[in-house]
Design an enzyme around this catalytic site. Structure first.
Site, PDB file in Angstrom:
ATOM      1  N   HIS A 166       0.916  -1.244   0.089  1.00  0.00           N
ATOM      2  CA  HIS A 166       0.028   0.088   0.122  1.00  0.00           C
ATOM      3  C   HIS A 166       0.922   1.267  -0.085  1.00  0.00           C
ATOM      4  CE1 HIS A 166      -2.822   3.040   1.709  1.00  0.00           C
ATOM      5  NE2 HIS A 166      -3.876   2.059   1.411  1.00  0.00           N
ATOM      6  N   ASP A 216       2.654  -4.651   8.202  1.00  0.00           N
ATOM      7  CA  ASP A 216       1.362  -3.936   8.088  1.00  0.00           C
ATOM      8  C   ASP A 216       0.332  -4.899   8.341  1.00  0.00           C
ATOM      9  OD1 ASP A 216      -0.987  -2.623   7.070  1.00  0.00           O
ATOM     10  OD2 ASP A 216      -0.105  -2.187   5.222  1.00  0.00           O
ATOM     11  N   GLN A 262      -4.977  -5.609   6.891  1.00  0.00           N
ATOM     12  CA  GLN A 262      -5.886  -6.739   6.384  1.00  0.00           C
ATOM     13  C   GLN A 262      -5.989  -7.696   7.267  1.00  0.00           C
ATOM     14  OE1 GLN A 262      -8.250  -5.569   4.368  1.00  0.00           O
ATOM     15  NE2 GLN A 262      -7.333  -3.857   3.690  1.00  0.00           N
ATOM     16  N   LYS A 279     -11.115  -0.877  10.210  1.00  0.00           N
ATOM     17  CA  LYS A 279     -11.040  -2.082   9.265  1.00  0.00           C
ATOM     18  C   LYS A 279     -11.420  -3.366  10.416  1.00  0.00           C
ATOM     19  CE  LYS A 279      -7.685  -0.457   5.943  1.00  0.00           C
ATOM     20  NZ  LYS A 279      -8.497  -0.181   4.913  1.00  0.00           N
ATOM     21  N   CYS A 287      -4.830   2.478  -3.832  1.00  0.00           N
ATOM     22  CA  CYS A 287      -3.471   2.794  -3.098  1.00  0.00           C
ATOM     23  C   CYS A 287      -2.476   2.135  -3.302  1.00  0.00           C
ATOM     24  CB  CYS A 287      -3.563   3.251  -1.635  1.00  0.00           C
ATOM     25  SG  CYS A 287      -4.846   4.564  -1.323  1.00  0.00           S
TER      26      CYS A 287
END
Length: 407
Positions: free
Chosen positions: A125, A202, A205, A228, A365
């Site tokens: 991202h 990261d 998700q 999220k 992104c």
């Protein structure tokens, strides 16, 4: 948990009724962008603003003290949720983007020097690319990019050949926000640490979809966003090993992050307060607590199995349409990206919206990944606990309509 019915681990996941913003007949398939909020989260935020609101950390009156206890309890809840050794390893920030920028400025910006290297991957991202570019330009470091496998995973075999002792940081997505591919984090950690590099993961998700234990994973930094995870916007978490946080200077100055201020010299609070300047997102934190309770009540293993089944159903049905190109691995985590020959993804999204199917269309992104895939954009359907087979059927029916309209 108050406000939610007990759920059997063997029962089909049927959580749609818990989400007041999803009307009957609307297929919300944009969870990878932001998750809808269950009623218990809405109630927690409403109660905090309407019944118990006060500031934290400063007030000596009872309500402020009570709110401080509730706010700091969220830090402990987050620590348990992600397997942190201590609540003090969890820093509250505005989102994962701010968390990565914090590490870039306060760790990389002070530790990296000219000639050092940073390893990223092709599927990152923008929030896991641009902050590293900014710090690399400032200190004279260089960035390397790990390629992907044919099915859209970070190619750790290639990374093993690329890493050198000049690499000081590796930053990778646990789950791709475009392809849904899942990183083998323990192996990535082993490769990074093998050359003496620190590694940031990261988890935007992954945290809503997979059980995460940062201690077991062995990484140095882990970031995610509340919105999220079925929680509120404007809040995220940076987890980092305690010794790294202790050695990092503050990023922003202001209230709460200080020990003592004089015009001659200011001394700073220990972590995590050192990195939390100003009045925090108090009510958002209480909403995050409710969101974590909600997700834990269902069970992340069960959520992952549910989303995996929906992904398999969607890929099988979409794959049978000749003009559809599916992207990413078959076992992607909750995300299906695709293109339709001769149709721009924005047109796909517009036509699906007419059929009450909400997807994301664009570069997500992740423009370097789009370049690598040879497309300008993709259509992306992403699933959550509120989705079911009927949403996949609506998606496929809508895609078939797109193909008829465009011939």
């Amino acid at each position: 948990m108050a406000g939610r019915r007990p759920v059997s681990s063997a029962a089909p996941l049927d959580a749609l009724a818990d989400f007041p913003a999803i009307p009957a007949g609307w297929a919300y398939l944009d969870t990878a962008a932001t998750a809808q909020k269950p009623q218990v989260v809405v109630d927690a935020i409403t109660r905090a603003y309407g019944e118990t609101y006060a500031t934290v950390h400063r007030g000596v009156y009872a309500r402020s003290a009570d709110m401080t206890v509730a706010y700091e309890a969220v830090r402990g809840r987050v620590a348990r949720f992600i397997g942190a050794a201590s609540p003090e390893e969890c820093v509250f920030v505005r989102g994962a983007t701010e968390a990565i920028n914090l590490v870039a400025q306060c760790w990389a910006g002070t530790q990296l020097k000219a000639g050092d290297r940073i390893m990223l991957s092709m599927l990152e991202h923008h929030s896991n690319i641009v902050p590293w570019q900014m710090v690399a330009e400032r200190v004279g470091a260089a960035i390397d990019v790990c390629p992907l496998t044919a099915d859209g995973r970070i190619d750790l075999d290639a990374m093993a050949t690329m890493l050198t002792d000049r690499h000081k940081l590796v930053a990778l997505a646990h789950v791709s926000n475009v392809l849904g591919s899942v990183l083998d984090v323990p192996r990535a950690v082993e490769l990074a640490h093998g050359v003496g590099a620190k590694i940031l993961i990261d988890g935007c998700q992954s945290v809503p979809r997979l059980p995460v234990d940062v201690t077991a994973l062995g990484c140095d930094f882990y970031v995610f966003s509340a919105h999220k995870l079925y929680g509120p916007t404007g809040l995220g978490v940076l987890w980092a090993r305690a010794d790294l946080l202790d050695a990092m200077p503050p990023w922003q100055g202001g209230g709460s992050m200080i020990d003592r201020v004089t015009f001659a010299k200011t001394t700073y609070a220990p972590p995590p307060g050192r990195f939390e300047a100003g009045t925090p997102h108090i009510v958002g934190a209480l909403g995050l607590h409710a969101a974590i309770d909600y997700v834990d009540d269902i069970g992340l293993t069960r959520i992952h199995a549910h989303e995996t089944a929906l992904v398999a159903q969607a890929r099988e049905a979409l794959g049978s349409i000749n003009s559809v190109r599916l992207l990413g691995p078959d076992d992607s985590a909750g995300i299906v990206s695709f293109t339709i020959e001769g149709v721009h993804p924005h047109d796909i999204g517009t036509i699906l919206d007419e059929a009450q199917v909400a997807i994301r269309a664009g570069h997500h992104c992740a423009q370097p990944l789009m370049d690598a895939l040879g497309v300008e954009a993709t259509a992306r359907a992403s699933f959550g606990v509120y989705n079911g087979p009927q949403d996949v059927e609506a998606l496929v029916k809508g895609v078939e309509r797109v193909t008829r309209i465009f011939g």
